[in-house]
Scaffold this motif. Structure first.
Motif, PDB file in Angstrom:
ATOM      1  N   GLU A 150     -76.242  17.883  59.565  1.00 52.54           N
ATOM      2  CA  GLU A 150     -77.559  18.194  60.132  1.00 52.54           C
ATOM      3  C   GLU A 150     -77.906  19.668  59.893  1.00 52.54           C
ATOM      4  N   MET A 151     -76.950  20.554  60.093  1.00 50.74           N
ATOM      5  CA  MET A 151     -77.193  21.979  59.874  1.00 50.74           C
ATOM      6  C   MET A 151     -77.469  22.273  58.402  1.00 50.74           C
ATOM      7  N   ALA A 152     -76.704  21.648  57.514  1.00 45.69           N
ATOM      8  CA  ALA A 152     -76.905  21.851  56.080  1.00 45.69           C
ATOM      9  C   ALA A 152     -78.310  21.417  55.674  1.00 45.69           C
ATOM     10  N   HIS A 153     -78.760  20.325  56.248  1.00 43.59           N
ATOM     11  CA  HIS A 153     -80.122  19.848  55.974  1.00 43.59           C
ATOM     12  C   HIS A 153     -81.153  20.849  56.508  1.00 43.59           C
ATOM     13  N   GLU A 154     -80.993  21.282  57.757  1.00 47.53           N
ATOM     14  CA  GLU A 154     -81.927  22.233  58.365  1.00 47.53           C
ATOM     15  C   GLU A 154     -81.959  23.546  57.609  1.00 47.53           C
ATOM     16  N   GLN A 155     -80.819  23.968  57.060  1.00 51.10           N
ATOM     17  CA  GLN A 155     -80.760  25.235  56.352  1.00 51.10           C
ATOM     18  C   GLN A 155     -81.095  25.102  54.869  1.00 51.10           C
ATOM     19  N   GLY A 156     -81.481  23.895  54.458  1.00 51.20           N
ATOM     20  CA  GLY A 156     -81.961  23.691  53.099  1.00 51.20           C
ATOM     21  C   GLY A 156     -80.906  23.507  52.043  1.00 51.20           C
ATOM     22  N   PHE A 157     -79.675  23.188  52.452  1.00 54.50           N
ATOM     23  CA  PHE A 157     -78.609  23.002  51.463  1.00 54.50           C
ATOM     24  C   PHE A 157     -78.539  21.585  50.927  1.00 54.50           C
ATOM     25  N   ILE A 158     -79.002  20.628  51.735  1.00 60.06           N
ATOM     26  CA  ILE A 158     -79.060  19.235  51.273  1.00 60.06           C
ATOM     27  C   ILE A 158     -80.425  18.657  51.689  1.00 60.06           C
ATOM     28  N   GLU A 159     -80.814  17.633  50.998  1.00 60.47           N
ATOM     29  CA  GLU A 159     -82.109  17.026  51.303  1.00 60.47           C
ATOM     30  C   GLU A 159     -81.943  15.718  52.037  1.00 60.47           C
TER      31      GLU A 159
END
Length: 151
Positions: free
Chosen positions: A142-151
């Motif tokens: 969830e954090m990776a998504h929020e920080q733009g690392f994964i879509e």
């Protein structure tokens, strides 16, 4: 976040000494709200012919480099508490063995710190409390998504 790196002459520390140091330092940091899994300690043993001070070989010397990332000493009292506690951890191990020691602390901005490639949660936030309780990174995807690392 806090990382301690010891560079020392051969046979300065026993396995028990290392345990005492790492437990003492972990207690120090967790007492101020830092999760256990942020606390890193490295021990780098060198032969006496590989550690010098003042251009001379040293038989019993320990150098400690401490990195503080994202936190600093906000007041002189906090700094004094830290150094007093640090001395209580190291002196009983090093002084009886006749080992000389020197240390330095490097403080770095939170902007240059990542855990699992992610910007860690803010101090005091619910997510930070969750990490502390779990003793690990939680909600990583969830954090990776929020920080733009994964879509």
């Amino acid at each position: 976040m806090p990382k301690w790196s010891f560079t020392y002459t051969t046979r300065s520390f026993t396995a028990e000494d290392k345990e005492r140091i790492t437990k003492g330092r972990t207690e120090l940091y967790t007492s101020v709200g830092i999760p256990v899994f942020y606390c890193h300690t490295n021990f780098f043993e060198l032969p006496a012919e590989s550690i010098y001070a003042g251009g001379e070989r040293q038989a019993a010397l320990t150098l400690l480099s401490i990195q503080h990332i994202a936190r600093s000493f906000d007041t002189p009292e906090i700094k004094d508490f830290f150094f007093s506690t640090l001395d209580k951890i190291l002196r009983p191990i090093l002084k009886p063995k006749g080992i000389e020691w020197e240390l330095g602390i490097i403080e770095s901005s939170r902007n240059y710190w990542r855990v699992h490639g992610l910007v860690p949660p803010q101090t005091g936030s619910d997510l930070k409390k969750k990490w502390f309780a779990a003793n690990k990174v939680t909600d990583e995807e969830e954090m990776a998504h929020e920080q733009g690392f994964i879509e």
